[in-house]
Design a protein around this motif. Structure first.
Motif, PDB file in Angstrom:
ATOM      1  N   VAL A   1       0.879  -1.173   0.000  1.00  0.00           N
ATOM      2  CA  VAL A   1       0.000   0.000   0.000  1.00  0.00           C
ATOM      3  C   VAL A   1       0.918   1.225   0.000  1.00  0.00           C
ATOM      4  CG1 VAL A   1      -1.845   1.254   1.156  1.00  0.00           C
ATOM      5  CG2 VAL A   1      -1.752  -1.241   1.302  1.00  0.00           C
ATOM      6  N   ILE A   2       0.859   1.982  -1.083  1.00  0.00           N
ATOM      7  CA  ILE A   2       1.765   3.119  -1.258  1.00  0.00           C
ATOM      8  C   ILE A   2       0.923   4.380  -1.444  1.00  0.00           C
ATOM      9  CG2 ILE A   2       3.636   4.091  -2.641  1.00  0.00           C
ATOM     10  CD1 ILE A   2       4.253   1.188  -3.538  1.00  0.00           C
ATOM     11  N   LYS A   3       0.935   5.224  -0.433  1.00  0.00           N
ATOM     12  CA  LYS A   3       0.150   6.456  -0.465  1.00  0.00           C
ATOM     13  C   LYS A   3       1.099   7.631  -0.645  1.00  0.00           C
ATOM     14  CE  LYS A   3      -3.305   9.054   2.213  1.00  0.00           C
ATOM     15  NZ  LYS A   3      -4.096   9.073   3.477  1.00  0.00           N
ATOM     16  N   ARG A   4       0.843   8.430  -1.692  1.00  0.00           N
ATOM     17  CA  ARG A   4       1.740   9.552  -1.989  1.00  0.00           C
ATOM     18  C   ARG A   4       0.951  10.832  -2.266  1.00  0.00           C
ATOM     19  NH1 ARG A   4       5.498   7.530  -6.742  1.00  0.00           N
ATOM     20  NH2 ARG A   4       3.494   6.776  -7.504  1.00  0.00           N
ATOM     21  N   LEU A   5       1.563  11.938  -1.907  1.00  0.00           N
ATOM     22  CA  LEU A   5       1.047  13.266  -2.243  1.00  0.00           C
ATOM     23  C   LEU A   5       1.875  13.766  -3.418  1.00  0.00           C
ATOM     24  CD1 LEU A   5      -0.799  15.694  -1.424  1.00  0.00           C
ATOM     25  CD2 LEU A   5       1.146  16.528  -0.075  1.00  0.00           C
ATOM     26  N   ARG A   6       1.202  14.134  -4.496  1.00  0.00           N
ATOM     27  CA  ARG A   6       1.914  14.594  -5.683  1.00  0.00           C
ATOM     28  C   ARG A   6       1.847  16.117  -5.752  1.00  0.00           C
ATOM     29  NH1 ARG A   6       3.069   9.769  -8.523  1.00  0.00           N
ATOM     30  NH2 ARG A   6       4.400  11.112  -9.777  1.00  0.00           N
ATOM     31  N   LEU A   7       2.988  16.717  -6.132  1.00  0.00           N
ATOM     32  CA  LEU A   7       3.099  18.176  -6.131  1.00  0.00           C
ATOM     33  C   LEU A   7       3.618  18.691  -7.467  1.00  0.00           C
ATOM     34  CD1 LEU A   7       4.567  17.019  -3.185  1.00  0.00           C
ATOM     35  CD2 LEU A   7       3.852  19.334  -2.600  1.00  0.00           C
ATOM     36  N   LEU A   8       3.112  19.854  -7.862  1.00  0.00           N
ATOM     37  CA  LEU A   8       3.578  20.576  -9.043  1.00  0.00           C
ATOM     38  C   LEU A   8       4.171  21.891  -8.578  1.00  0.00           C
ATOM     39  CD1 LEU A   8       0.841  20.287 -11.819  1.00  0.00           C
ATOM     40  CD2 LEU A   8       3.215  19.552 -11.955  1.00  0.00           C
ATOM     41  N   ASP A   9       5.463  22.087  -8.843  1.00  0.00           N
ATOM     42  CA  ASP A   9       6.132  23.306  -8.379  1.00  0.00           C
ATOM     43  C   ASP A   9       5.848  23.534  -6.894  1.00  0.00           C
ATOM     44  OD1 ASP A   9       7.150  23.741 -10.923  1.00  0.00           O
ATOM     45  OD2 ASP A   9       5.411  24.917 -11.539  1.00  0.00           O
ATOM     46  N   ASP A  10       5.933  22.431  -6.130  1.00  0.00           N
ATOM     47  CA  ASP A  10       5.736  22.418  -4.671  1.00  0.00           C
ATOM     48  C   ASP A  10       4.292  22.696  -4.237  1.00  0.00           C
ATOM     49  OD1 ASP A  10       8.380  21.758  -3.928  1.00  0.00           O
ATOM     50  OD2 ASP A  10       9.006  23.822  -4.227  1.00  0.00           O
ATOM     51  N   LYS A  11       3.346  22.677  -5.176  1.00  0.00           N
ATOM     52  CA  LYS A  11       1.934  22.847  -4.830  1.00  0.00           C
ATOM     53  C   LYS A  11       1.231  21.501  -4.972  1.00  0.00           C
ATOM     54  CE  LYS A  11       1.822  27.620  -6.539  1.00  0.00           C
ATOM     55  NZ  LYS A  11       1.232  28.553  -7.543  1.00  0.00           N
ATOM     56  N   PRO A  12       0.569  21.014  -3.926  1.00  0.00           N
ATOM     57  CA  PRO A  12      -0.087  19.704  -4.008  1.00  0.00           C
ATOM     58  C   PRO A  12      -1.229  19.702  -5.006  1.00  0.00           C
ATOM     59  CG  PRO A  12      -0.730  20.836  -2.000  1.00  0.00           C
ATOM     60  CD  PRO A  12       0.348  21.671  -2.630  1.00  0.00           C
ATOM     61  N   TYR A  13      -1.295  18.663  -5.833  1.00  0.00           N
ATOM     62  CA  TYR A  13      -2.383  18.570  -6.795  1.00  0.00           C
ATOM     63  C   TYR A  13      -3.121  17.246  -6.747  1.00  0.00           C
ATOM     64  CZ  TYR A  13       0.405  15.619  -9.974  1.00  0.00           C
ATOM     65  OH  TYR A  13       1.133  14.593 -10.516  1.00  0.00           O
ATOM     66  N   ALA A  14      -2.554  16.224  -6.100  1.00  0.00           N
ATOM     67  CA  ALA A  14      -3.221  14.920  -6.081  1.00  0.00           C
ATOM     68  C   ALA A  14      -2.749  14.079  -4.900  1.00  0.00           C
ATOM     69  CB  ALA A  14      -2.973  14.162  -7.380  1.00  0.00           C
ATOM     70  N   ILE A  15      -3.656  13.257  -4.397  1.00  0.00           N
ATOM     71  CA  ILE A  15      -3.318  12.198  -3.445  1.00  0.00           C
ATOM     72  C   ILE A  15      -3.601  10.887  -4.148  1.00  0.00           C
ATOM     73  CG2 ILE A  15      -3.753  11.182  -1.188  1.00  0.00           C
ATOM     74  CD1 ILE A  15      -5.069  13.797  -0.372  1.00  0.00           C
TER      75      ILE A  15
END
Length: 240
Positions: free
Chosen positions: A131-145
């Motif tokens: 189970v791999i949970k990640r927060l994805r960021l664009l230019d240090d701004k979160p856009y997806a979990i």
């Protein structure tokens, strides 16, 4: 600072729209920033309340501003478009567009698949999955979990460090897993409290729920469920 809308042959609300656009284009007002209230705009530009409201309404229709009930009017964030014509990796596609994309690990563990995951992935009872949970960021701004479920049998040596360093898909492929095709499903959702917290957004704001099933032959090697900020992404399907 009081700034009067000058006589230019344009209606006053068009002049005000131009001034607001100028502040956004020059970076004085930035994406996601709350703009002055109608009353404050009236004082800044020496216009009537009706003129300020008309300018804001027009800019909202033009997708430059967005009103949030009880909070005010904000500069709309630029949306990233993702084509769905082929198998893709979020990070690779965004990098191609010149954007700095990265993932922050929130959770990495092994567990026995519950009934839901067993059913979705067509795996047996007591089978273990990462189970791999990640927060994805664009230019240090979160856009997806995103939360990925991967049967341990395909990559028993997978580690958090490998995923952090090389990315998930690169790590899977390094272990010989072939990501041959995938299916995706999209639906509109409202952000829940935890999601809004991680995505630095407001509770109940619009989001996109994306579920992906990735296959090697007939075997599902990944089931991924993502919540994506609705104000940051659009998706395009080319029809032939």
């Amino acid at each position: 600072m009081n700034m009067t809308c000058k006589e230019t042959g344009l209606a006053l609300y068009d002049q005000l729209k131009s001034k607001i656009r100028e502040k956004i284009e020059t970076g004085e007002w930035t994406e996601g920033q709350k703009i002055p209230t109608e009353k404050e705009l009236c004082e800044m530009f020496n216009v009537s309340r009706i003129t300020a409201r008309k300018a804001i309404d027009d800019l909202q229709e033009e997708n430059l501003l967005v009103k949030k009930q009880g909070k005010g009017t904000f500069i709309k964030r630029s949306q990233i478009n993702q084509s769905l014509e082929k198998f893709y990796s979020f990070s690779k596609e965004l990098t191609k567009q010149g954007l700095e994309e990265k993932a922050e690990m929130l959770e990495f563990k092994i567990m026995e698949a519950d009934n839901r995951i067993q059913r979705i992935m067509n795996i047996s009872e007591n089978e273990e999955v990462f189970v791999i949970k990640r927060l994805r960021l664009l230019d240090d701004k979160p856009y997806a979990i995103e939360v990925s479920y991967i049967p341990v049998k395909f990559t028993p040596e997978l580690t958090k460090e490998l995923v952090d360093r090389n990315g998930l898909y690169n790590s899977l492929q390094a272990f010989g897993v072939k990501l041959e095709h995938a299916t995706e499903k999209f639906s509109a959702v409202n952000l829940r409290k935890e999601e809004a917290y991680y995505l630095n957004s407001d509770f109940s704001e619009a989001g996109i729920k994306l579920t992906r099933r990735t296959y090697q032959g007939t075997d599902m090697v990944e089931y991924c469920s993502s919540i994506i900020r609705g104000d940051m992404f659009t998706y395009t399907v080319d029809l032939f």
